[in-house]
Enzyme design. Structure first.
Site, PDB file in Angstrom:
ATOM      1  N   ASP A   1       0.868  -1.174   0.000  1.00  0.00           N
ATOM      2  CA  ASP A   1       0.000   0.000   0.000  1.00  0.00           C
ATOM      3  C   ASP A   1       0.909   1.230   0.000  1.00  0.00           C
ATOM      4  O   ASP A   1       2.002   1.217   0.538  1.00  0.00           O
ATOM      5  CB  ASP A   1      -0.926  -0.036   1.217  1.00  0.00           C
ATOM      6  CG  ASP A   1      -2.229   0.684   0.918  1.00  0.00           C
ATOM      7  OD1 ASP A   1      -2.291   1.394  -0.098  1.00  0.00           O
ATOM      8  OD2 ASP A   1      -3.174   0.546   1.709  1.00  0.00           O
ATOM      9  N   SER A   2       0.381   2.309  -0.583  1.00  0.00           N
ATOM     10  CA  SER A   2       1.226   3.448  -0.937  1.00  0.00           C
ATOM     11  C   SER A   2       1.540   4.401   0.195  1.00  0.00           C
ATOM     12  O   SER A   2       2.461   5.189   0.109  1.00  0.00           O
ATOM     13  CB  SER A   2       0.499   4.256  -1.995  1.00  0.00           C
ATOM     14  OG  SER A   2      -0.725   4.727  -1.441  1.00  0.00           O
ATOM     15  N   GLY A   3       0.742   4.367   1.249  1.00  0.00           N
ATOM     16  CA  GLY A   3       0.844   5.398   2.284  1.00  0.00           C
ATOM     17  C   GLY A   3      -0.325   6.359   2.212  1.00  0.00           C
ATOM     18  O   GLY A   3      -0.463   7.235   3.057  1.00  0.00           O
ATOM     19  N   GLY A   4      -1.186   6.194   1.209  1.00  0.00           N
ATOM     20  CA  GLY A   4      -2.331   7.086   1.057  1.00  0.00           C
ATOM     21  C   GLY A   4      -3.288   7.004   2.235  1.00  0.00           C
ATOM     22  O   GLY A   4      -3.855   8.011   2.661  1.00  0.00           O
ATOM     23  N   ASP A  27      -2.469   8.134  -2.956  1.00  0.00           N
ATOM     24  CA  ASP A  27      -3.751   8.827  -3.134  1.00  0.00           C
ATOM     25  C   ASP A  27      -4.045   9.664  -1.904  1.00  0.00           C
ATOM     26  O   ASP A  27      -3.355   9.562  -0.895  1.00  0.00           O
ATOM     27  CB  ASP A  27      -4.866   7.806  -3.380  1.00  0.00           C
ATOM     28  CG  ASP A  27      -5.033   6.863  -2.195  1.00  0.00           C
ATOM     29  OD1 ASP A  27      -4.014   6.355  -1.692  1.00  0.00           O
ATOM     30  OD2 ASP A  27      -6.164   6.637  -1.760  1.00  0.00           O
ATOM     31  N   ASP A  51      -8.141  -6.763   1.874  1.00  0.00           N
ATOM     32  CA  ASP A  51      -7.110  -6.790   2.912  1.00  0.00           C
ATOM     33  C   ASP A  51      -7.648  -6.066   4.130  1.00  0.00           C
ATOM     34  O   ASP A  51      -8.434  -5.131   4.003  1.00  0.00           O
ATOM     35  CB  ASP A  51      -5.822  -6.098   2.449  1.00  0.00           C
ATOM     36  CG  ASP A  51      -5.969  -4.589   2.478  1.00  0.00           C
ATOM     37  OD1 ASP A  51      -6.564  -4.035   1.545  1.00  0.00           O
ATOM     38  OD2 ASP A  51      -5.525  -3.966   3.472  1.00  0.00           O
ATOM     39  N   CYS A  97     -12.743 -26.960  10.725  1.00  0.00           N
ATOM     40  CA  CYS A  97     -11.465 -26.286  10.449  1.00  0.00           C
ATOM     41  C   CYS A  97     -10.313 -27.266  10.596  1.00  0.00           C
ATOM     42  O   CYS A  97     -10.274 -28.061  11.537  1.00  0.00           O
ATOM     43  CB  CYS A  97     -11.291 -25.111  11.410  1.00  0.00           C
ATOM     44  SG  CYS A  97      -9.782 -24.173  11.083  1.00  0.00           S
ATOM     45  N   CYS A 105      -7.048 -26.176  10.726  1.00  0.00           N
ATOM     46  CA  CYS A 105      -5.847 -25.387  11.072  1.00  0.00           C
ATOM     47  C   CYS A 105      -5.058 -26.083  12.177  1.00  0.00           C
ATOM     48  O   CYS A 105      -5.532 -27.038  12.804  1.00  0.00           O
ATOM     49  CB  CYS A 105      -6.236 -23.967  11.477  1.00  0.00           C
ATOM     50  SG  CYS A 105      -6.797 -23.803  13.182  1.00  0.00           S
ATOM     51  N   CYS A 118      -7.139 -26.034  15.534  1.00  0.00           N
ATOM     52  CA  CYS A 118      -8.301 -26.927  15.628  1.00  0.00           C
ATOM     53  C   CYS A 118      -7.906 -28.397  15.502  1.00  0.00           C
ATOM     54  O   CYS A 118      -8.611 -29.272  16.002  1.00  0.00           O
ATOM     55  CB  CYS A 118      -9.334 -26.554  14.569  1.00  0.00           C
ATOM     56  SG  CYS A 118     -10.062 -24.937  14.865  1.00  0.00           S
ATOM     57  N   HIS A 137      -5.933 -19.672  13.193  1.00  0.00           N
ATOM     58  CA  HIS A 137      -7.314 -20.130  12.980  1.00  0.00           C
ATOM     59  C   HIS A 137      -8.105 -19.117  12.146  1.00  0.00           C
ATOM     60  O   HIS A 137      -8.746 -19.489  11.156  1.00  0.00           O
ATOM     61  CB  HIS A 137      -8.027 -20.392  14.306  1.00  0.00           C
ATOM     62  CG  HIS A 137      -9.492 -20.609  14.104  1.00  0.00           C
ATOM     63  ND1 HIS A 137     -10.007 -21.802  13.646  1.00  0.00           N
ATOM     64  CD2 HIS A 137     -10.534 -19.744  14.185  1.00  0.00           C
ATOM     65  CE1 HIS A 137     -11.318 -21.675  13.478  1.00  0.00           C
ATOM     66  NE2 HIS A 137     -11.658 -20.428  13.790  1.00  0.00           N
TER      67      HIS A 137
HETATM   68 ZN   LIG Z   1      -9.104 -23.645  13.158  1.00  0.00          ZN
END
Ligand SMILES: [Zn+2]
Length: 367
Positions: free
Chosen positions: A79-82, A137, A266, A317, A319, A322, A348
């Site tokens: 990201d640019s800093g805008g 921007d 994001d 899940c 992960c 889990c 998670h």
């Molecule tokens: Zn999980």
């Protein structure tokens, strides 16, 4: 709307839609890059403004860029800093000022001056080895008056033209192998004014970019997603161009924006929620989820009901957390503030976001 399936970037194909965890300062808090890979994360987003302050551009260049420093082989969006214009300068002028030339920041309100111009933002992002470079921007909140939105749009268009010129100049100077060219995205500002959004999008399309971002804070003062304007910006940007819903990461908001044709997302929200003990859980198996109605819920790990709960956060899940640990153990780690809680909880929630984007690819026919 039929969406783009993938972007070809210097560090590989990026499948769409995709959620990018924010590694604002070069780290997704509590995780290393192998943890991210284990969650199935395919790209991350970093911030050129914060990175130029710490560890500093000379360090990043000496380390041959962010990929090497971060130990991450997959795409990085910078990201640019805008956004810092909005979050620092617009909200508190003691942190800096804005001119046609660029911005001057006073980090921490000190007398130290840090300049950021459109050209410098592009130069740094390219030096850092970013796969997607974003134009500097002038970011606003939707509640700001018309005059501020007009000024933001004019400045954003002028800065975008300067960013494009610098980007092109740097590409022409360097010898990059084919397929190693980063993409350049511009940001559509205009607050809540359709006419300004239209003007901004048209001018930016005229300059020509590889993709675009939804500019401005994406929520109104009540915390609601600005859905009408978000839909309108997608209408303004032809479907062959990828559109990044900058700062959007709340699961329902990601689903809503994806259905409108946005492909990149994001936010710090899923990782921040994890550290604060708010964990995400699919109501049904993600592969069968309609992503409609009450398709997910929150688990508040601090709740006493988890003290003796032998089950994982989610049976759907896979992960690290889990697969190995109970809610009871997580609750205990949270109560004693152990760093392991931050790691397991963050993994998670990121796995949840990856499963969500995989489901979105199925639902929107991009698989
Ligand atoms: Zn999980």
């Amino acid at each position: 709307m039929k969406s783009l399936r993938k972007l070809q970037l210097p560090h590989g194909h990026l499948r769409l839609p995709v959620f990018l965890p924010d590694a604002t300062r070069g780290v997704v808090r509590a995780l290393d890059s192998s943890d991210l890979s284990r969650c199935g994360v395919e790209a991350v987003q970093m911030n050129v403004f914060h990175l130029m302050l710490k560890p500093g551009s000379s360090v990043i260049k000496a380390m041959n860029g962010l990929h090497q420093l971060f130990g991450w082989p997959l795409p990085i969006v910078t990201d640019s800093g805008g956004f810092q214009v909005y979050s620092l300068i617009r909200q508190n002028p003691k942190y800096g000022s804005l001119t046609e030339r660029g911005m001057v920041f006073h980090p921490d309100g000190s007398t130290r001056r840090v300049n950021l111009t459109p050209e410098k933002s592009i130069r740094l992002q390219m030096d850092y080895g970013a796969d997607i470079v974003i134009c500097l921007d002038d970011c606003t909140h939707v509640d700001e008056p018309l005059s501020a939105q007009q000024e933001s749009v004019e400045r954003t268009i002028k800065w975008a033209a300067r960013c494009k010129a610098e980007f092109t100049r740097r590409l022409d100077c360097g010898r990059r192998p084919s397929g190693k060219r980063p993409l350049l995205f511009a940001v559509v500002q205009g607050g809540g004014y359709r006419e300004l959004r239209r003007r901004c999008a048209e001018e930016l399309l005229e300059i020509e970019f590889d993709g675009f971002g939804l500019g401005g804070w994406p929520l109104d003062s009540g915390g609601n997603l600005l859905l009408e304007m978000i839909a309108y910006v997608r209408e303004l940007v032809p479907p062959q161009f990828p559109l990044h819903a900058l700062g959007v990461g709340q699961p329902d908001s990601v689903v809503a924006c994806a259905s409108l044709g946005y492909q990149l997302f994001d936010s710090t929200m899923p990782t921040r929620d994890a550290r604060h003990g708010r964990l995400y859980r699919f109501t049904h198996h993600p592969a069968a989820s309609s992503l409609d109605g009450k398709w997910y819920s929150y688990v508040y790990i601090n709740d006493a009901e988890h003290i003796r709960a032998g089950r994982p956060i989610s049976v759907h899940c896979d992960c690290l957390c889990c697969s190995n640990y109970s809610l009871a153990y997580l609750h205990h780690l949270y109560k004693v503030s152990d760093p392991l809680f931050y790691r397991l909880a963050t993994m998670h929630n990121l796995r949840f976001m990856v499963q969500l984007t995989q489901r979105l690819r199925e639902v929107h026919g991009t698989l």
